[in-house]
Design an enzyme around this catalytic site. Structure first.
Site, PDB file in Angstrom:
ATOM      1  N   LYS A 128      -7.843  -4.363   9.934  1.00 33.19           N
ATOM      2  CA  LYS A 128      -6.677  -3.490  10.159  1.00 33.19           C
ATOM      3  C   LYS A 128      -6.944  -2.466  11.257  1.00 33.19           C
ATOM      4  CE  LYS A 128      -3.833  -4.040   6.109  1.00 33.19           C
ATOM      5  NZ  LYS A 128      -3.202  -3.420   4.934  1.00 33.19           N
ATOM      6  N   LYS A 210      -5.455 -16.547   7.313  1.00 32.74           N
ATOM      7  CA  LYS A 210      -4.676 -16.348   6.086  1.00 32.74           C
ATOM      8  C   LYS A 210      -3.178 -16.214   6.396  1.00 32.74           C
ATOM      9  CE  LYS A 210      -4.318 -12.289   4.215  1.00 32.74           C
ATOM     10  NZ  LYS A 210      -4.352 -10.998   3.532  1.00 32.74           N
ATOM     11  N   LYS A 213       2.301 -11.727   5.980  1.00 30.45           N
ATOM     12  CA  LYS A 213       3.644 -11.295   6.380  1.00 30.45           C
ATOM     13  C   LYS A 213       3.610 -10.445   7.641  1.00 30.45           C
ATOM     14  CE  LYS A 213       2.986  -8.137   2.595  1.00 30.45           C
ATOM     15  NZ  LYS A 213       3.094  -8.199   1.160  1.00 30.45           N
TER      16      LYS A 213
HETATM   17  P1  TYM Z   1      -1.300  -7.507  -0.962  1.00 27.77           P
HETATM   18  O1  TYM Z   1      -0.051  -6.729  -1.147  1.00 27.77           O
HETATM   19  O2  TYM Z   1      -1.792  -7.741   0.420  1.00 27.77           O
HETATM   20  O3  TYM Z   1      -1.172  -8.902  -1.658  1.00 27.77           O
HETATM   21  C1  TYM Z   1      -0.752  -9.020  -3.005  1.00 27.77           C
HETATM   22  C2  TYM Z   1      -1.519 -10.150  -3.652  1.00 27.77           C
HETATM   23  O4  TYM Z   1      -1.303 -11.378  -2.943  1.00 27.77           O
HETATM   24  C3  TYM Z   1      -2.550 -11.963  -2.611  1.00 27.77           C
HETATM   25  N1  TYM Z   1      -2.406 -12.664  -1.319  1.00 27.77           N
HETATM   26  C4  TYM Z   1      -2.701 -13.943  -1.124  1.00 27.77           C
HETATM   27  N2  TYM Z   1      -3.168 -14.899  -1.954  1.00 27.77           N
HETATM   28  C5  TYM Z   1      -3.366 -16.126  -1.426  1.00 27.77           C
HETATM   29  N3  TYM Z   1      -3.095 -16.452  -0.138  1.00 27.77           N
HETATM   30  C6  TYM Z   1      -2.619 -15.523   0.730  1.00 27.77           C
HETATM   31  N4  TYM Z   1      -2.355 -15.850   1.993  1.00 27.77           N
HETATM   32  C7  TYM Z   1      -2.397 -14.201   0.244  1.00 27.77           C
HETATM   33  N5  TYM Z   1      -1.949 -13.067   0.813  1.00 27.77           N
HETATM   34  C8  TYM Z   1      -1.966 -12.127  -0.168  1.00 27.77           C
HETATM   35  C9  TYM Z   1      -3.518 -10.807  -2.512  1.00 27.77           C
HETATM   36  O5  TYM Z   1      -4.852 -11.240  -2.683  1.00 27.77           O
HETATM   37  C10 TYM Z   1      -3.036  -9.914  -3.637  1.00 27.77           C
HETATM   38  O6  TYM Z   1      -3.573 -10.327  -4.867  1.00 27.77           O
HETATM   39  N6  TYM Z   1      -4.725  -4.104  -2.011  1.00 27.77           N
HETATM   40  C11 TYM Z   1      -3.808  -5.040  -2.605  1.00 27.77           C
HETATM   41  C12 TYM Z   1      -2.787  -4.382  -3.524  1.00 27.77           C
HETATM   42  C13 TYM Z   1      -3.397  -3.578  -4.609  1.00 27.77           C
HETATM   43  C14 TYM Z   1      -4.096  -4.067  -5.726  1.00 27.77           C
HETATM   44  C15 TYM Z   1      -4.481  -2.923  -6.466  1.00 27.77           C
HETATM   45  C16 TYM Z   1      -4.392  -5.350  -6.171  1.00 27.77           C
HETATM   46  C17 TYM Z   1      -3.386  -2.218  -4.699  1.00 27.77           C
HETATM   47  N7  TYM Z   1      -4.036  -1.836  -5.813  1.00 27.77           N
HETATM   48  C18 TYM Z   1      -5.214  -3.052  -7.655  1.00 27.77           C
HETATM   49  C19 TYM Z   1      -5.118  -5.468  -7.362  1.00 27.77           C
HETATM   50  C20 TYM Z   1      -5.508  -4.326  -8.073  1.00 27.77           C
HETATM   51  C21 TYM Z   1      -3.074  -5.741  -1.495  1.00 27.77           C
HETATM   52  O7  TYM Z   1      -2.986  -5.260  -0.405  1.00 27.77           O
HETATM   53  O8  TYM Z   1      -2.467  -6.867  -1.852  1.00 27.77           O
END
Ligand code: TYM
Length: 345
Positions: A128, A210, A213
């Site tokens: 990032k 990966k 979005k």
């Molecule tokens: P975020 O919002 O980027 O993504 C949400 C969830 O989707 C999963 N994910 C994917 N899984 C498979 N293939 C992909 N291409 C893909 N893109 C996203 C992510 O692994 C995630 O599980 N930091 C976290 C949000 C968060 C969180 C937490 C998660 C904040 N606090 C506490 C777990 C526990 C995040 O940015 O996810």
């Protein structure tokens, strides 16, 4: 669950306590098929077996500059979409992270138990920092600490996430262990729940990256709200290879990704998929994957359209959940402040 049939069960024994689960998702744009297959689908699958707490991680989302109106709208839409996927607000707690102040309170305390060096090693921070070189803010750096606070506040045993969050889960475990080591057992040390299938759904145009979005190329990702015709069209233009044979193998990132997605949608294993497309070209396969994804998402679209207009219901659900979450979170944060030596109102 272990078989305990060898002892005669006491007739008045309490029902076994469910383990706790926490997960969250950022409202930074619309969720993709990667979010769904890597995470959201598992939230739904696990909600009966665990005491679940879910949140929209809107505090995490502001580590990248957001338009306030769009952020609010995305948060609202994401909430409706996750309910449309099948999260039952009667069974689970599901709220917006910003509604429970204890997240930020715990995050501050935990940041004093987190080393600069370990945060510097986080790949998401490094990535990032490159994509948002004009705004490498402190929040972006301490992002994993807030994430640890989210999880540890609810004493979560299990955290369902995609593979990209593994490193953040590891640091959450390290922080919990470090704090427990200093002050005695305070936090449950959480385990990541990473699915075997679709833990990392890849970009359709650059299948070694990966699916995200935030990509500039709209053809690279499927949004959960994309219309069926758009989904099929995007899969038709997915990058593959020149071999024209459907099988899972080295150097076939594009096809491997499509097979992973098709398997998640249909329940077929790779051998069965290979057999289904034996002697057929990539065109047939890509069409089939597109159609399978479109029909997987169709009932979600239908429910989403019903929910999204019911603003009052969505607000009531998130408020009620936030109250329950705040109650649980208070127990943890009170305990932490006391252990650290901080007076509290
Ligand atoms: P975020 O919002 O980027 O993504 C949400 C969830 O989707 C999963 N994910 C994917 N899984 C498979 N293939 C992909 N291409 C893909 N893109 C996203 C992510 O692994 C995630 O599980 N930091 C976290 C949000 C968060 C969180 C937490 C998660 C904040 N606090 C506490 C777990 C526990 C995040 O940015 O996810």
């Amino acid at each position: 669950m272990e078989n305990t049939a060898k002892t005669t069960a006491a007739p008045e024994s309490k029902p076994e306590k469910k383990k706790k689960l926490f997960s969250a998702i950022q409202p930074s744009g619309e969720p993709t098929l990667g979010n769904y297959l890597g995470a959201i689908r598992n939230y739904v699958a696990l909600q009966d077996d665990f005491d679940c707490v879910f949140a929209t991680a809107n505090l995490h989302a502001i580590t990248v500059r957001q338009d306030p109106k769009i952020l609010m709208q995305n948060t609202h839409n994401l909430y409706a979409l996750i309910l449309a996927c099948g999260i039952d607000p009667k069974k689970c707690i599901f709220y917006h992270q910003s509604m429970v102040a204890a997240h930020t309170e715990l995050s501050w305390v935990l940041s004093t138990f987190t080393q600069f060096g370990e945060l510097s090693r986080m790949t998401q921070f490094k990535d990032k920092s490159k994509t948002h070189a004009d705004n490498i803010n402190a929040g972006l750096f301490t992002y994993p600490v807030l994430m640890a606070a989210d999880i540890l506040l609810y004493q979560a045993d299990v955290v369902p996430v995609g593979a990209d969050q593994k490193q953040h889960l590891e640091i959450a475990r390290d922080i919990a262990e470090r704090f427990n080591g200093n002050f005695g057992k305070t936090f449950v040390v959480p385990d990541a729940y990473i699915p075997k299938n679709c833990a990392r759904v890849m970009s359709l145009t650059e299948p070694n990256k990966k699916m995200s979005k935030s990509s500039d190329n709209k053809k690279s990702f499927i949004l959960m709200t994309d219309e069926p015709s758009v989904i099929v069209k995007k899969f038709r233009s997915a990058v593959t290879d020149s071999e024209a044979r459907v099988y899972y193998g080295e150097g076939k990132d594009g096809i491997n990704n499509l097979m992973d997605i098709y398997s998640a949608c249909t329940g077929l294993n790779f051998e069965q998929i290979e057999a289904e497309f034996e002697g057929k070209g990539y065109g047939d396969f890509k069409n089939a994957v597109g159609e399978a994804v479109a029909s997987l998402l169709e009932p979600i679209h239908k429910r989403y359209k019903e929910l999204i207009s019911d603003k009052a219901y969505l607000e009531q659900c998130s408020r009620e959940s936030a109250e329950k979450a705040a109650y649980i979170a208070k127990r943890t944060i009170d305990k932490v402040y006391k252990k650290v030596g901080l007076p509290r109102m």
